[in-house]
Design an enzyme around this catalytic site. Sequence first.
Site, PDB file in Angstrom:
ATOM      1  N   LYS A  34       8.415  11.432 -58.910  1.00 49.94           N
ATOM      2  CA  LYS A  34       8.016  10.074 -59.277  1.00 49.94           C
ATOM      3  C   LYS A  34       7.977   9.241 -58.015  1.00 49.94           C
ATOM      4  CE  LYS A  34       7.251   7.583 -63.105  1.00 49.94           C
ATOM      5  NZ  LYS A  34       6.718   8.028 -64.401  1.00 49.94           N
TER       6      LYS A  34
HETATM    7  P1  NAD Z   1       1.207  -0.760 -69.716  1.00 48.03           P
HETATM    8  O1  NAD Z   1       1.464  -1.562 -68.506  1.00 48.03           O
HETATM    9  O2  NAD Z   1      -0.188  -0.348 -70.059  1.00 48.03           O
HETATM   10  O3  NAD Z   1       1.766  -1.539 -71.019  1.00 48.03           O
HETATM   11  C1  NAD Z   1       3.063  -2.021 -71.096  1.00 48.03           C
HETATM   12  C2  NAD Z   1       3.174  -2.918 -72.317  1.00 48.03           C
HETATM   13  O4  NAD Z   1       4.541  -3.315 -72.474  1.00 48.03           O
HETATM   14  C3  NAD Z   1       2.361  -4.205 -72.229  1.00 48.03           C
HETATM   15  O5  NAD Z   1       1.789  -4.503 -73.498  1.00 48.03           O
HETATM   16  C4  NAD Z   1       3.408  -5.260 -71.879  1.00 48.03           C
HETATM   17  O6  NAD Z   1       3.049  -6.547 -72.349  1.00 48.03           O
HETATM   18  C5  NAD Z   1       4.595  -4.725 -72.642  1.00 48.03           C
HETATM   19  N1  NAD Z   1       5.860  -5.240 -72.138  1.00 48.03           N
HETATM   20  C6  NAD Z   1       6.249  -5.386 -70.846  1.00 48.03           C
HETATM   21  N2  NAD Z   1       7.465  -5.937 -70.792  1.00 48.03           N
HETATM   22  C7  NAD Z   1       7.863  -6.119 -72.052  1.00 48.03           C
HETATM   23  C8  NAD Z   1       9.019  -6.673 -72.646  1.00 48.03           C
HETATM   24  N3  NAD Z   1      10.036  -7.120 -71.901  1.00 48.03           N
HETATM   25  N4  NAD Z   1       9.100  -6.730 -74.007  1.00 48.03           N
HETATM   26  C9  NAD Z   1       8.074  -6.300 -74.775  1.00 48.03           C
HETATM   27  N5  NAD Z   1       6.954  -5.767 -74.266  1.00 48.03           N
HETATM   28  C10 NAD Z   1       6.846  -5.682 -72.920  1.00 48.03           C
HETATM   29  O7  NAD Z   1       2.184   0.502 -69.591  1.00 48.03           O
HETATM   30  P2  NAD Z   1       2.040   1.914 -70.307  1.00 48.03           P
HETATM   31  O8  NAD Z   1       1.238   2.826 -69.436  1.00 48.03           O
HETATM   32  O9  NAD Z   1       1.630   1.698 -71.744  1.00 48.03           O
HETATM   33  O10 NAD Z   1       3.555   2.421 -70.236  1.00 48.03           O
HETATM   34  C11 NAD Z   1       4.540   1.978 -71.158  1.00 48.03           C
HETATM   35  C12 NAD Z   1       5.732   2.924 -71.073  1.00 48.03           C
HETATM   36  O11 NAD Z   1       5.300   4.249 -71.343  1.00 48.03           O
HETATM   37  C13 NAD Z   1       6.433   2.990 -69.700  1.00 48.03           C
HETATM   38  O12 NAD Z   1       7.812   3.243 -69.933  1.00 48.03           O
HETATM   39  C14 NAD Z   1       5.814   4.220 -69.057  1.00 48.03           C
HETATM   40  O13 NAD Z   1       6.654   4.805 -68.076  1.00 48.03           O
HETATM   41  C15 NAD Z   1       5.693   5.102 -70.274  1.00 48.03           C
HETATM   42  N6  NAD Z   1       4.722   6.182 -70.137  1.00 48.03           N
HETATM   43  C16 NAD Z   1       3.411   5.921 -69.861  1.00 48.03           C
HETATM   44  C17 NAD Z   1       2.509   6.979 -69.755  1.00 48.03           C
HETATM   45  C18 NAD Z   1       1.044   6.747 -69.529  1.00 48.03           C
HETATM   46  O14 NAD Z   1       0.295   7.724 -69.522  1.00 48.03           O
HETATM   47  N7  NAD Z   1       0.598   5.527 -69.370  1.00 48.03           N
HETATM   48  C19 NAD Z   1       2.968   8.299 -69.905  1.00 48.03           C
HETATM   49  C20 NAD Z   1       4.309   8.537 -70.193  1.00 48.03           C
HETATM   50  C21 NAD Z   1       5.178   7.452 -70.315  1.00 48.03           C
END
Ligand code: NAD
Length: 435
Positions: free
Chosen positions: A126
């Site tokens: 990471k």
């Molecule tokens: P993103 O940036 O597209 O979306 C994040 C969302 O969370 C947004 O809607 C934001 O408004 C919301 N958010 C942020 N802070 C917040 C809070 N304090 N309370 C409520 N909502 C809040 O990110 P993503 O790619 O959807 O990733 C989200 C999670 O999933 C992360 O933990 C990431 O590590 C994990 N993840 C993502 C992927 C991927 O392929 N994108 C894969 C595995 C895991």
Amino acid sequence: MSSAAPTNIAGQKHALPSYLNADNLGPWGIYLQQVDRVTPYLGSLARWVETLKRPKRALVVDVPIELDNGTIAHFEGYRVQHNLSRGPGKGGVRFHQDVTLSEVMALSAWMSVKNAAVNVPYGGAKGGIRVDPRTLSHAELERLTRRYTSEINIIIGPSKDIPAPDVNTNAQVMAWMMDTYSMNSGSTSTGVVTGKPISLGGSLGRHEATGRGVFVVGSEAARNIGLDIKGASVAVQGFGNVGAVAAKLFHEAGAKVVAVQDHRTTLFDPAGLDVAAMMEYAAHSGTIEGFRGEVLRTEQFWEVDCDILIPAALEGQITARNAPLIKARLVIEGANGPTTPEADDILRERNILVAPDVIANAGGVTVSYFEWVQDFSSFFWTEEEINQRLVRIMQEAFRAIWQVAQDNKVTLRTAAFIVACSRILQAREMRGLYP
Ligand code: NAD
């Protein structure tokens, strides 16, 4: 090294992330607790367990860039390779003002576990930069990305360590990383990162893959506890790449998405929110704030009457404080590390099933693996082929983990760790120690 404290090799020097509080020891501390829980189930492989408690390699880099106003700014960047026993490192790059070495170490370790849990041939890695990217112009962001890539160039590569997008990084950032690496190595190397634009060797289906995996794992888990998705009510925290796609797929399968929370607001409608319209709204405004629905206070989100709860935002969200209030029968972890160990215990005592992050959100890395394979062979698959293979891998992985959970009478998280850590340590044992 005591695993009860958030010990790490350097993280204590950094400012603590904002989500740390009394019942959250910090991501690396949580990971160490999870390893301790699985150790009794590893049999003779437990001899090697210390391997899992130390990152193989952690690189801290200074990333200086010239800002548009002519001044020089320095940012701290990281790339951690937690374990490479099963293959090259794989894991995203996060741009966030709260990134610390401790956090990146934990995220890299969860990648080792995740990749082994779904049995893709990767180790875990990471990366991240401690920066609020919203304060940078497009040109500054490009310079930051390129300098960071140059600094970590010595340890990444298509057969060494393959970055991907994570929080606040996207296909454009991956394109800059790919270009920088290629310029440094003298040949175009599409396989050095995944999550690229389609025009640069990206894969169809990658954008939706994590949310799709959340849906596939959630459907399997729901079936196993006799919960019909059709008519089930769902609450989703986070409406980004993971949360919005998961919400859409549950909605399309006949579930009612009754609550959605993002960083600005919490919306509730017991009759079901219009997910497709909300996605369009959020795409334009960057938030769901202002969309139709009753506005709840932030903490009320956890008390919402629902069958399925999907945390898909940040780490450390389900805590000892709100776990007793949760009404759902099933929690599907779209985010990485959203549940603290104390909250995990509370949910288990309350008979609420948790489909853990290391399997539930593994759809993204699975399709990243497909992207990497396609890049190597320069032969690209249809979206239908990709989705079919994704569903097959996720279902098989979930069913194997479910069986281990039943056999050992443990949670799905411990079962996923048993399966994954056994695979990693078997590889370690077979390879032997060098020299
Ligand atoms: P993103 O940036 O597209 O979306 C994040 C969302 O969370 C947004 O809607 C934001 O408004 C919301 N958010 C942020 N802070 C917040 C809070 N304090 N309370 C409520 N909502 C809040 O990110 P993503 O790619 O959807 O990733 C989200 C999670 O999933 C992360 O933990 C990431 O590590 C994990 N993840 C993502 C992927 C991927 O392929 N994108 C894969 C595995 C895991």
